[in-house]
Design a protein around this motif. Structure first.
Motif, short mmCIF file in Angstrom:
data_model
loop_
_atom_site.label_atom_id
_atom_site.label_comp_id
_atom_site.label_asym_id
_atom_site.label_seq_id
_atom_site.Cartn_x
_atom_site.Cartn_y
_atom_site.Cartn_z
N LEU A 42 0.79 -1.22 0.00
CA LEU A 42 0.00 0.00 0.00
C LEU A 42 0.83 1.28 0.00
O LEU A 42 0.32 2.33 -0.37
CB LEU A 42 -0.95 0.02 1.20
N CYS A 43 2.08 1.22 0.42
CA CYS A 43 2.84 2.46 0.59
C CYS A 43 3.83 2.75 -0.53
O CYS A 43 4.16 3.90 -0.78
CB CYS A 43 3.56 2.48 1.93
N GLY A 44 4.36 1.72 -1.19
CA GLY A 44 5.28 1.92 -2.30
C GLY A 44 6.75 1.99 -1.94
O GLY A 44 7.59 2.04 -2.83
N ALA A 45 7.10 1.98 -0.67
CA ALA A 45 8.51 2.10 -0.27
C ALA A 45 9.38 0.96 -0.81
O ALA A 45 10.58 1.12 -0.99
CB ALA A 45 8.63 2.17 1.25
N CYS A 46 8.77 -0.17 -1.11
CA CYS A 46 9.50 -1.36 -1.55
C CYS A 46 9.58 -1.49 -3.08
O CYS A 46 10.03 -2.52 -3.58
CB CYS A 46 8.83 -2.60 -0.98
N THR A 47 9.19 -0.48 -3.81
CA THR A 47 9.08 -0.60 -5.27
C THR A 47 10.43 -0.84 -5.93
O THR A 47 11.42 -0.16 -5.64
CB THR A 47 8.42 0.66 -5.86
N VAL A 48 10.46 -1.80 -6.83
CA VAL A 48 11.60 -2.10 -7.69
C VAL A 48 11.06 -2.23 -9.11
O VAL A 48 9.85 -2.22 -9.32
CB VAL A 48 12.33 -3.40 -7.28
N HIS A 49 11.95 -2.38 -10.06
CA HIS A 49 11.52 -2.67 -11.44
C HIS A 49 11.80 -4.14 -11.73
O HIS A 49 12.88 -4.65 -11.42
CB HIS A 49 12.30 -1.81 -12.45
N VAL A 50 10.83 -4.79 -12.34
CA VAL A 50 11.00 -6.14 -12.85
C VAL A 50 10.69 -6.05 -14.33
O VAL A 50 9.56 -5.73 -14.72
CB VAL A 50 10.08 -7.16 -12.14
N ASP A 51 11.72 -6.26 -15.13
CA ASP A 51 11.61 -6.11 -16.58
C ASP A 51 11.01 -4.76 -16.96
O ASP A 51 10.15 -4.66 -17.84
CB ASP A 51 10.81 -7.25 -17.20
N GLY A 52 11.44 -3.72 -16.25
CA GLY A 52 11.04 -2.35 -16.57
C GLY A 52 9.73 -1.89 -15.95
O GLY A 52 9.37 -0.72 -16.08
N LYS A 53 9.02 -2.75 -15.30
CA LYS A 53 7.74 -2.40 -14.68
C LYS A 53 7.92 -2.22 -13.18
O LYS A 53 8.63 -2.98 -12.53
CB LYS A 53 6.70 -3.49 -14.92
N ALA A 54 7.24 -1.23 -12.62
CA ALA A 54 7.27 -1.00 -11.19
C ALA A 54 6.50 -2.12 -10.49
O ALA A 54 5.35 -2.41 -10.85
CB ALA A 54 6.68 0.36 -10.84
N VAL A 55 7.14 -2.75 -9.49
CA VAL A 55 6.56 -3.88 -8.78
C VAL A 55 6.79 -3.67 -7.28
O VAL A 55 7.85 -3.23 -6.86
CB VAL A 55 7.26 -5.20 -9.23
N ARG A 56 5.79 -4.02 -6.49
CA ARG A 56 5.90 -3.95 -5.03
C ARG A 56 6.59 -5.23 -4.56
O ARG A 56 6.01 -6.32 -4.59
CB ARG A 56 4.53 -3.78 -4.38
N SER A 57 7.82 -5.10 -4.14
CA SER A 57 8.62 -6.28 -3.80
C SER A 57 8.22 -6.93 -2.49
O SER A 57 8.55 -8.10 -2.25
CB SER A 57 10.11 -5.92 -3.77
N CYS A 58 7.48 -6.23 -1.63
CA CYS A 58 7.09 -6.81 -0.34
C CYS A 58 6.07 -7.93 -0.49
O CYS A 58 5.95 -8.78 0.40
CB CYS A 58 6.57 -5.74 0.61
N ILE A 59 5.34 -7.96 -1.60
CA ILE A 59 4.33 -9.00 -1.80
C ILE A 59 4.64 -9.90 -2.99
O ILE A 59 3.84 -10.75 -3.36
CB ILE A 59 2.91 -8.40 -1.98
N THR A 60 5.81 -9.72 -3.59
CA THR A 60 6.19 -10.51 -4.76
C THR A 60 7.10 -11.65 -4.33
O THR A 60 8.26 -11.42 -3.98
CB THR A 60 6.91 -9.64 -5.80
N PRO A 61 6.60 -12.89 -4.32
CA PRO A 61 7.46 -14.00 -3.93
C PRO A 61 8.52 -14.28 -4.99
O PRO A 61 8.30 -14.04 -6.18
CB PRO A 61 6.49 -15.18 -3.80
#
Length: 152
Positions: A42-61
């Motif tokens: 919900l907050c976005g602090a964990c955002t990374v790019h996966v293949d150029g797309k913004a992804v929330r890494s806290c919920i991405t296994p």
């Protein structure tokens, strides 16, 4: 063992595949620019790019991230010694106050500018609407994205 490609490097991490990408990045790889905020995307602090797309890494296994997918963190965004135009614009406009949200703001902004090189104010605000900032630097953040749009 899970193989990841982070910031151009192939890295093996010895964790359960159900581990969130965030924890592999921070605890296994040692890159701490990606922040833990809410843990529920919900907050976005964990955002990374996966293949150029913004992804929330806290919920991405990790099981959802293949070795061929390229993960880019804040540390890898600029490509070494030079800053990405968004990173430089955030510095130039002094868009950070406490700095906790800035990882997510920068990563989301960079993804926006990849998809839309000249976004309107409304498009910038819409793209960043789900990134929380409690310090109130929103106007500087929008100014930074607009500045980067002139150089990206």
């Amino acid at each position: 063992m899970v193989r990841l490609t982070i910031n151009g490097r192939s890295i093996d991490v010895d964790v359960n595949p159900s581990t969130p990408l965030l924890w592999a990045i921070r605890e296994q790889v040692g890159l701490t620019g990606t922040k833990y905020g809410c843990g529920i995307a919900l907050c976005g602090a964990c955002t990374v790019h996966v293949d150029g797309k913004a992804v929330r890494s806290c919920i991405t296994p990790l099981s959802k991230i293949g070795a061929r997918q390229k993960v880019v963190t804040l540390e890898g965004l600029g490509g070494g010694r030079r800053l990405h135009p968004v990173q430089q614009a955030f510095i130039d406009t002094q868009a950070a106050q406490c700095g906790y949200c800035i990882n997510g703001m920068i990563m989301e902004s960079a993804a926006l500018l990849t998809a839309n090189r000249r976004p309107s104010d409304a498009q910038i605000k819409s793209a960043l609407a789900n990134n929380l900032c409690r310090c109130g630097t929103h106007s500087r953040i929008v100014a930074a994205v607009k500045r980067a749009a002139g150089t990206a």
